[in-house]
Motif scaffolding. Structure first.
Motif, PDB file in Angstrom:
ATOM      1  N   GLU A 194       0.921  -1.155  -0.061  1.00  0.00           N
ATOM      2  CA  GLU A 194      -0.008   0.071  -0.060  1.00  0.00           C
ATOM      3  C   GLU A 194       1.000   1.094   0.191  1.00  0.00           C
ATOM      4  O   GLU A 194       1.583   1.587   0.835  1.00  0.00           O
ATOM      5  CB  GLU A 194      -0.798   0.026   1.378  1.00  0.00           C
ATOM      6  N   LYS A 195       1.078   2.048  -1.110  1.00  0.00           N
ATOM      7  CA  LYS A 195       2.062   2.933  -1.203  1.00  0.00           C
ATOM      8  C   LYS A 195       1.429   4.189  -0.626  1.00  0.00           C
ATOM      9  O   LYS A 195       2.446   4.865  -0.177  1.00  0.00           O
ATOM     10  CB  LYS A 195       2.287   3.389  -2.873  1.00  0.00           C
ATOM     11  N   SER A 196       0.290   4.542  -0.466  1.00  0.00           N
ATOM     12  CA  SER A 196      -0.228   5.645   0.499  1.00  0.00           C
ATOM     13  C   SER A 196      -0.106   5.507   1.782  1.00  0.00           C
ATOM     14  O   SER A 196      -0.541   4.722   2.449  1.00  0.00           O
ATOM     15  CB  SER A 196      -1.823   5.874   0.198  1.00  0.00           C
ATOM     16  N   ARG A 197       0.661   6.652   2.381  1.00  0.00           N
ATOM     17  CA  ARG A 197       0.846   6.483   3.853  1.00  0.00           C
ATOM     18  C   ARG A 197      -0.378   6.754   4.484  1.00  0.00           C
ATOM     19  O   ARG A 197      -0.479   6.415   5.655  1.00  0.00           O
ATOM     20  CB  ARG A 197       1.815   7.814   4.313  1.00  0.00           C
ATOM     21  N   ASP A 198      -1.452   7.193   4.056  1.00  0.00           N
ATOM     22  CA  ASP A 198      -2.789   7.273   4.770  1.00  0.00           C
ATOM     23  C   ASP A 198      -3.600   5.775   4.464  1.00  0.00           C
ATOM     24  O   ASP A 198      -4.797   5.644   5.319  1.00  0.00           O
ATOM     25  CB  ASP A 198      -3.516   8.528   4.120  1.00  0.00           C
ATOM     26  N   GLY A 199      -3.157   5.223   3.421  1.00  0.00           N
ATOM     27  CA  GLY A 199      -4.063   3.950   3.144  1.00  0.00           C
ATOM     28  C   GLY A 199      -3.577   2.835   4.321  1.00  0.00           C
ATOM     29  O   GLY A 199      -4.380   2.194   4.538  1.00  0.00           O
ATOM     30  N   LEU A 200      -2.393   2.918   4.481  1.00  0.00           N
ATOM     31  CA  LEU A 200      -1.961   1.976   5.730  1.00  0.00           C
ATOM     32  C   LEU A 200      -0.861   2.548   6.103  1.00  0.00           C
ATOM     33  O   LEU A 200       0.208   3.237   5.959  1.00  0.00           O
ATOM     34  CB  LEU A 200      -1.374   0.647   4.666  1.00  0.00           C
ATOM     35  N   ILE A 201      -1.269   2.741   7.773  1.00  0.00           N
ATOM     36  CA  ILE A 201      -0.198   3.074   8.652  1.00  0.00           C
ATOM     37  C   ILE A 201       0.680   2.263   9.256  1.00  0.00           C
ATOM     38  O   ILE A 201       0.325   1.302   9.736  1.00  0.00           O
ATOM     39  CB  ILE A 201      -0.967   3.860   9.633  1.00  0.00           C
ATOM     40  N   ILE A 202       1.886   2.555   9.010  1.00  0.00           N
ATOM     41  CA  ILE A 202       3.082   1.983   9.535  1.00  0.00           C
ATOM     42  C   ILE A 202       3.829   2.285  10.510  1.00  0.00           C
ATOM     43  O   ILE A 202       4.430   3.214  10.540  1.00  0.00           O
ATOM     44  CB  ILE A 202       4.180   1.362   8.384  1.00  0.00           C
ATOM     45  N   ILE A 203       3.973   1.592  11.660  1.00  0.00           N
ATOM     46  CA  ILE A 203       4.735   1.763  13.003  1.00  0.00           C
ATOM     47  C   ILE A 203       5.671   0.675  13.260  1.00  0.00           C
ATOM     48  O   ILE A 203       5.406  -0.273  13.084  1.00  0.00           O
ATOM     49  CB  ILE A 203       3.572   2.098  14.299  1.00  0.00           C
ATOM     50  N   ALA A 204       6.766   1.057  13.167  1.00  0.00           N
ATOM     51  CA  ALA A 204       8.015   0.257  13.122  1.00  0.00           C
ATOM     52  C   ALA A 204       9.112   0.673  14.013  1.00  0.00           C
ATOM     53  O   ALA A 204       9.320   1.902  14.388  1.00  0.00           O
ATOM     54  CB  ALA A 204       8.585   0.042  11.893  1.00  0.00           C
ATOM     55  N   GLY A 205       9.866  -0.277  14.562  1.00  0.00           N
ATOM     56  CA  GLY A 205      10.989  -0.094  15.421  1.00  0.00           C
ATOM     57  C   GLY A 205      10.934  -0.593  16.909  1.00  0.00           C
ATOM     58  O   GLY A 205       9.595  -0.905  17.395  1.00  0.00           O
ATOM     59  N   ALA A 206      11.919  -0.701  17.484  1.00  0.00           N
ATOM     60  CA  ALA A 206      12.231  -1.086  18.842  1.00  0.00           C
ATOM     61  C   ALA A 206      13.013  -0.134  19.525  1.00  0.00           C
ATOM     62  O   ALA A 206      13.291   0.922  19.235  1.00  0.00           O
ATOM     63  CB  ALA A 206      12.410  -2.360  18.891  1.00  0.00           C
ATOM     64  N   CYS A 207      13.752  -0.610  20.720  1.00  0.00           N
ATOM     65  CA  CYS A 207      14.638   0.134  21.396  1.00  0.00           C
ATOM     66  C   CYS A 207      15.997   0.418  20.498  1.00  0.00           C
ATOM     67  O   CYS A 207      16.397  -0.435  19.666  1.00  0.00           O
ATOM     68  CB  CYS A 207      15.346  -0.642  22.533  1.00  0.00           C
ATOM     69  N   GLN A 208      16.090   1.548  20.357  1.00  0.00           N
ATOM     70  CA  GLN A 208      17.238   2.475  19.654  1.00  0.00           C
ATOM     71  C   GLN A 208      17.416   1.822  18.086  1.00  0.00           C
ATOM     72  O   GLN A 208      18.406   2.154  17.534  1.00  0.00           O
ATOM     73  CB  GLN A 208      18.782   1.577  20.240  1.00  0.00           C
ATOM     74  N   SER A 209      16.326   1.814  17.626  1.00  0.00           N
ATOM     75  CA  SER A 209      16.353   1.586  16.117  1.00  0.00           C
ATOM     76  C   SER A 209      16.515   2.540  15.266  1.00  0.00           C
ATOM     77  O   SER A 209      16.284   3.711  15.775  1.00  0.00           O
ATOM     78  CB  SER A 209      14.830   1.063  15.735  1.00  0.00           C
TER      79      SER A 209
END
Length: 293
Positions: A194-209
């Motif tokens: 899903e190329k649209s950032r409003d179409g799919l919200i991606i939350i990523a990462g952890a400690c110190q990423s």
């Protein structure tokens, strides 16, 4: 000392509470109980904690978690009241409505953190599908699950950190991190889906990423701008905020970052539309309907 014991590290002043995951003759592999931190330590550097309620580190974290939960509930109560007022203004009467919060797909490299995350989603009534998967397998899992689950929001998290022994001291290099490359590859696959950032919200990462690399690969929100430890529930808090922000509004960046336990050094992101919808009227049990044909 045995596997499963709660411990703190003397050399770090007992700043983080850990649980012993693996124990050998000289070294212990540790998992943070509150922070998404995987570490190793010499056994003589560890002190067993009999009552975590009285450790300063754990107590401060609980205070912050309680504050975040209180703020989250206040925002939900305010949202419900606002919905009712808007409907009453339009229809001149109170009318039952139904809510459609955004659906979350949560991939987690730690099974215990996943359980805590799913409990919070349930508590806040966010529809969520959780999967425990090793960070190295996340890109493949994202590719397989996105077409099946069709989420509005995806959380990609687990364990990460800046490596003690690394080829370069350059923190811009993904090779300096334990799992940031796995997270980046997962984000790229999700963004191709899903190329649209409003179409799919991606939350990523952890400690110190590697915060910058995650945003550049397509994440809406990521950790960690200040390369700090993030709380296990920080990605969940952001996901809930996205799930319950109206599709007519952008997620308030200052509000969502302030609401996390780690703060602005732990989580950042870009302007993004929310995924929450209201429906009217609320579906009723259709009993006693007379056929017309």
């Amino acid at each position: 000392m045995k596997q499963g014991d709660l411990v703190v590290r003397k050399s770090y002043g007992g700043d983080v509470l850990f649980r012993v995951a693996i124990l050998d003759r000289e070294t212990a592999i540790l998992k943070g109980t509150d922070y998404r931190l995987l570490a190793d330590a010499p056994i003589p550097d560890l002190t067993v904690v009999r009552d975590p309620e009285f450790t300063g580190a754990a107590r401060q974290v609980r205070i912050k978690v309680s504050e975040s939960m209180r703020r989250m509930q206040e925002q939900r109560d305010k949202q419900v009241m606002q919905n009712e007022n808007e409907i009453r203004m339009v229809l001149s009467q109170s009318q039952p409505y139904f809510e459609v919060p955004g659906k979350v797909l949560h991939l987690d490299g730690d099974v215990n953190y996943l359980k805590k995350s799913m409990q919070l989603y349930t508590q806040m009534r966010v529809p969520a599908h959780g999967i425990h998967v090793h960070e190295s397998q996340m890109p493949d899992m994202v590719h397989r699950l996105l077409p099946q689950v069709k989420p509005d929001i995806i959380v990609i998290t687990g364990h990460d950190g800046v490596l003690k022994i690394r080829e370069s001291n350059d923190l811009k290099s993904l090779s300096s991190y334990k799992n940031s490359l796995n997270f980046v590859n997962s984000v790229r696959i999700a963004r191709e889906y899903e190329k649209s950032r409003d179409g799919l919200i991606i939350i990523a990462g952890a400690c110190q990423s590697h915060y910058e690399a995650l945003l550049q690969s397509g994440a809406n929100f990521a950790s960690s701008p200040g390369r700090v430890l993030i709380h296990a529930l920080d990605p969940v808090y952001v996901a809930i905020k996205a799930s319950y922000t109206s599709i007519r509004e952008t997620i308030n960046l200052a509000d969502v970052i302030h609401g996390t336990i780690s703060g602005i050094d732990g989580v950042g992101g870009i302007e993004t539309l929310g995924k929450y919808r209201v429906g009217l009227p609320k579906p009723k049990a259709l009993t006693g309907v007379k056929p017309t044909i």
